[in-house]
Design an enzyme around this catalytic site. Structure first.
Site, short mmCIF file in Angstrom:
data_model
loop_
_atom_site.label_atom_id
_atom_site.label_comp_id
_atom_site.label_asym_id
_atom_site.label_seq_id
_atom_site.Cartn_x
_atom_site.Cartn_y
_atom_site.Cartn_z
CG HIS A 111 9.04 0.57 -3.22
ND1 HIS A 111 9.00 0.42 -4.59
CD2 HIS A 111 9.98 -0.30 -2.79
CE1 HIS A 111 9.88 -0.51 -4.97
NE2 HIS A 111 10.48 -0.96 -3.89
CG ASN A 112 5.37 1.07 2.99
OD1 ASN A 112 6.19 0.16 2.94
ND2 ASN A 112 4.07 0.86 2.96
#
Lengths: 438, 590
Positions: free
Chosen positions: B517-518
């Site tokens: 979850h960048n």
């Protein structure tokens, strides 16, 4: 920004070329003809794999040799551009070429004889104005003596192709009449689903004979009995009219999914039909009576509950077929064998599973199967191939198990039968066999 | 010499969730749409087929479906004074490769953000006073409200066939759902997945504690489902191969199962796999994109002219492409000026592993988004002024898999090799469950993305550089969650349990997997001096470039990002269809 269809040139179905000068009325007639050509599935036989629509060239294996379908685009030399309306009608209804020669009865003219004049007119308008001409001639058929003697077909025609234009029965509802017309005529369902006689003629061309649509084995695949058995009949696997409509529109329903030759029929023909027409076909098939023999319950060694319990308990130590089922099939078809609506076909009471000739089932186990992408259900859901993973013996044990489980009654399958099917699988099959390069 | 393709109306960069959705929306308008995907083409059969997908070594450990760092990576450092080094071995996050993108290999946790999270800076200011925001924290509002996005969340959930239970239907609180969630216009399209033993234990314990447990909203199909495009999902069989795998069973919502079959039927859509976009091309004054340049499957350079360019690659690649193409001013952490690369954020997670001698959890019966969750410690629940941090978390007790290589939790003190290790494995396999804390991560002045001065890729382009480390605010948040989970763990009465949370001396470590979850780097907002995109995900600087994906988040929400990414994509598509196409130009005046 302009809004345009940049890929329109790749349009798959040759519908693009309606002459610019056509009047609105002509255009409507051409569109109606295009729809009827879908109902007749003309494109399926008259298009080679990867070829232009209706340019012919498909090789059709027949008991007499390889028949190669002809170019029926409006090109005057290579196709049928020089056909008059009446010559076109004669080809459709009587199997007569413009030069008077007989067509091979791979062309379902005994069925198309049922066509109304109006529909012939519309089809003619479509093939002359709505189809892109292709100037390449298809190859000649490769038929040996004596079947290359086209005069002989005249005799065959005299004997068997005696169907007349469709007439609704007295008192038949409009819907049933429409269904009968589509099934017997353009749909030419009997070509595959009616048993054939000694000279490969369909034993019946309409429901005046009880043999009509009672099923036939073609190339080892069972084309099932389509007679529903009337109001309380249990034919067609107890499918409701909506089940039949779903199947024809999308290649799947709450119970099953299309396999084999019928896949292309759904993809190219029935998925394009209107809901009204599909409902009419369903109503008609449901209305056909069944013989007393058909209604007899076939005997099975198992009940659905017994098999489900045995699989759930994984009580398979001495049951190699059941163990193979758990290891290969259970993930989707589940212990109750019923899969899931519209996605995973039920194996219980399934026509393909229980067919006398297990070729179709073996083929699906070895090569997998893929539903067609249709306008209503675009997902081409697929079963992977298991042939790379199962030996002939294992596939035979698995098929035997499935054909006897959950009340099924299909009979045993031998490793030799599997070997034969394996030998005849196409070479270019898509395979899910692992092949890692890292 | 690059060859030039015929013009298309729209080019989509990447073919995962966002480009699949954009493909549907823009072909609806009659536009010619071409998607360029850097990875291979792939579909359920033959690529994810049973049984080969159930291979932990190939897919789970050797990352068959992920990008190869040797082909594509970035450099990482902790602070602005450090020298970054390349992320050469996948660990902390796993960008997907190929058609479907990360949408093929995710677990399927599908959340909407809380309304407060979309206007976080304003919410904090209003509720607690903006003086509680630390100086170096650079949080912002998204510039779009929950109410505006609600119809798009709803439609995305219907497309993805999410299994769940609503907790708030048009303001009416529903028994069994999340009572703290934002309002929903309709119930989830499918009922929740059945509970496993860990779910039941967690649910009953949480109820006893006066908390509000509910089923995790899952992109794992609880039944046979047909979506608005006619695409289909089949019932999940709990095979336990979700994350890092393509679904072998048509049960996990993905571009393949939910969109692509319908999109491929459209004559005005085409896609090319193994085609990697190098940059977005701009006209001479840099105000308008003219298309993209890509390297095709034969290694040849191709110019693709287009009227509209939509970036739908993985969030990190979207930012990289903006930097390489010169779209927007790159962010400078020293001056605080510029925007591209600003506000990179991650996810602050932690958890507990609970060992029960006498309980058999059968972890091999698992699904990626199976689980029971609670939202009692969410962003919207916590008094930031009192607790001394900004952020929140949801807890979940999930049973995703029992894969033998990576899911072999052992009790404390068990040896890591030899006969005694074997003995410990035998005794403890299947006897553990977990409680996870999935928390927000704020954005900071010195957490950002830019071009690396030292390292280049195969094509000679500078790699992107990530500057990121954990900050005290977020550690305080996760330490708060640790105390809560400690209480819940004890209440479950395990024979033993372990807590694993970041501490004040924790440094960001790229080696162990944490989450893919960048977010941030191409953030949306209302002011061109502080955001890359306007509220419609349109570039402030080049009006015919739109950028989809979690790169638009100004900080990370407490939830998994896909639900918000899906909703934002439909929101942007609506703006393009209704506002941009009739009148191409900036949709918000700067």
């Amino acid at each position: 920004m302009t809004h345009r269809y940049w890929l329109a040139a790749l349009l798959g179905c040759g519908l693009a070329g309606v002459a610019a000068s056509a009047t609105a009325a002509e255009q409507t007639e051409v569109e109606r003809g295009a729809y009827l050509a879908r109902a007749g599935d003309c494109v399926a036989c008259h298009t080679a794999p990867g070829g232009k629509p209706f340019a012919g060239g498909l090789e059709i294996e027949s008991p007499f040799g390889t028949i190669i379908s002809t170019n029926i685009t409006p090109d005057p030399d290579a196709g049928i551009g020089n056909y008059s309306r009446d010559q076109f009608a004669a080809a459709l209804r009587e199997g007569k070429r413009a030069d008077g020669a007989n067509l091979y009865p791979a062309m379902p003219y005994p069925s198309y004889a049922k066509l109304s004049d109006d529909d012939i007119d519309a089809l003619y308008a479509y093939f002359m104005q709505g189809v892109e001409p292709v100037s390449e001639k298809a190859k000649e058929s490769d038929i040996g003596f004596p079947f290359n003697q086209r005069w002989g077909i005249g005799l065959w025609n005299w004997l068997f192709a005696d169907a007349e234009a469709f007439e609704p029965k007295a008192g038949q509802s409009e819907q049933l009449a429409r269904g009968a017309y589509l099934v017997q005529g353009l749909g030419h369902c009997g070509s595959c689903h009616t048993p054939r006689g000694l000279l490969f003629q369909e034993k019946a061309l309409d429901d005046s004979d009880d043999a009509y649509l009672t099923g036939e084995t073609l190339g080892g695949w069972w084309a099932p009995n389509l007679r529903g058995g009337g109001d309380s009949g249990s034919g067609l696997q107890n499918w409701s009219a909506d089940d039949i409509v779903d199947y024809l529109a999308t290649g799947r329903n709450d119970h099953s999914a299309v396999t084999g030759e019928m896949t292309s029929v759904v993809a190219n023909s029935t998925s394009y039909l209107s809901d009204d027409d599909l409902q009419a076909i369903a109503a008609y098939l449901k209305s056909l009576s069944r013989g007393a023999d058909d209604e007899q319950e076939a005997q099975s060694e198992t009940t659905p509950e017994q098999t489900e319990q045995m699989l759930t308990a994984a009580d398979v130590a001495d049951k190699p077929g059941a163990r193979l089922y758990l290891d290969n099939c259970n993930a989707c078809h589940f212990a109750n064998g019923r899969g899931a609506p519209q996605t995973f076909p039920s194996l219980v009471d399934n026509e393909l599973v229980n067919a006398d000739d297990p070729t179709g089932l073996i083929h699906v186990i070895l090569a997998g199967a893929r539903m067609p992408s249709t306008p209503g259900k675009p997902e081409a859901l697929a079963m992977p191939d298991f042939g790379w993973r199962l030996s002939d013996d294992e596939a035979a044990q698995l098929a035997t198990f499935v054909r006897g489980a959950w009340g099924n009654h299909g009979g045993e399958v031998s490793a030799d039968q599997v070997a034969k099917v394996r030998e005849n699988l196409p070479q270019d099959l898509e395979s899910s066999k692992p092949d890692f390069q890292d | 010499m690059a060859k030039t393709n015929p013009h298309v109306d729209v080019v989509l960069v990447g073919l995962g969730w966002t480009s699949s959705i954009m493909g549907m929306e823009l072909t609806d308008e009659g536009l010619s749409v071409l998607a360029l995907e850097r990875g291979p083409d792939q579909d359920t059969v033959p690529d994810f087929a049973y049984p080969k997908m159930a291979d932990e070594l190939t897919y789970g450990v050797r990352y068959q479906l992920m990008q190869r760092p040797a082909k594509s990576t970035l450099t990482v450092r902790h602070g602005v004074k450090d020298t970054a080094v390349p992320y050469r071995s996948l660990g902390s996050f796993l960008p997907g490769n190929g058609v479907g993108g990360a949408g093929t290999h995710w677990n399927g946790h599908t959340w909407r953000p809380q309304p407060q999270e979309l206007r976080l800076k304003s919410y904090v200011g209003e509720a607690f006073g903006s003086d509680i925001i630390p100086d170096e924290m650079t949080i912002q509002d998204f510039g779009v409200s929950y109410d505006e996005l609600e119809p798009h969340f709803d439609f995305f959930e219907k497309v993805a066939g999410i299994s769940g239970k609503a907790g708030n239907l048009n303001g009416e609180i529903q028994e069994g759902g999340n009572p703290f969630e934002g309002w929903r216009s309709s119930e989830y399209p499918q009922p929740p997945m059945p509970r496993t033993l860990n779910d039941t234990l967690f649910h009953d314990m949480a109820k006893d504690q006066g908390l509000h447990p509910f089923p995790l909203p899952a992109a794992n199909s609880s039944g046979a489902y047909t979506n608005p495009y006619g695409m289909q999902l089949a019932p999940c069989n709990y095979c336990g191969f979700c994350e890092r795998y393509g679904c072998l069973n048509y049960s996990k919502s993905s571009p393949q199962t939910c969109v692509l079959g319908a999109l491929k039927q459209r004559k005005n859509f085409a896609y090319r796999a193994n085609c990697e976009v190098m940059k977005v091309n701009l006209d001479s004054d840099g105000k308008k994109a003219t298309g993209v340049t890509y390297i095709d499957e034969n290694g040849d350079e191709v110019i693709q002219p287009a009227d509209l360019v939509i970036l739908g690659a993985y969030s990190l690649h979207n930012v990289h492409l903006l930097l390489l193409s010169g779209i927007g001013k790159p962010y400078d952490p020293i001056s605080g000026e510029g925007v591209v690369g600003k506000n990179y954020a991650y996810q602050m997670n932690g958890g507990a592993t609970l060992y029960f001698k006498d309980k058999e959890f059968n972890p091999f019966i698992g699904a990626g988004a199976n689980g029971e969750t609670l939202n009692d410690f969410g962003v919207e629940q916590i008094d930031f002024g009192q607790e001394g941090f900004i952020g929140g978390s949801y807890f979940n007790a999930a049973m995703t898999n029992g894969q033998p290589i990576r899911n072999m939790p052992l009790p404390k003190g068990a040896p890591s090799w030899g006969a005694e290790w074997k003995q410990a494995v035998q005794e403890s396999y299947g006897h553990t469950m977990t409680i996870g804390s999935h928390g927000s991560n704020m954005s900071y002045r010195d957490c950002y993305l830019d071009l690396d001065p030292n390292y280049t890729d195969d094509y000679g382009r500078p790699l992107m550089r990530m500057t990121f480390n954990w900050k005290a605010n977020d550690v305080r948040m996760t330490q708060f969650m640790k105390q809560k989970i400690d209480v819940l763990s004890k209440a479950l009465g395990p024979d033993d349990y372990k807590l694993s949370f970041k501490d004040f001396d924790s440094q960001y470590d790229v080696r162990p997997y944490q989450t893919t979850h960048n977010v941030g780097g191409a953030i949306m907002g209302t002011d061109p001096s502080t955001s890359v995109l306007n509220r419609y995900l349109q570039s402030w600087d080049v009006h015919n470039v739109f950028v989809m994906g979690a790169s638009a988040f100004p900080q990370n929400i407490q939830y998994n990002p896909t639900g918000l990414v899906g909703g934002l994509t439909y929101w942007a598509a609506k703006a393009i269809r209704e506002q941009y196409l009739p009148n191409p130009g900036p949709l918000v005046q700067a």
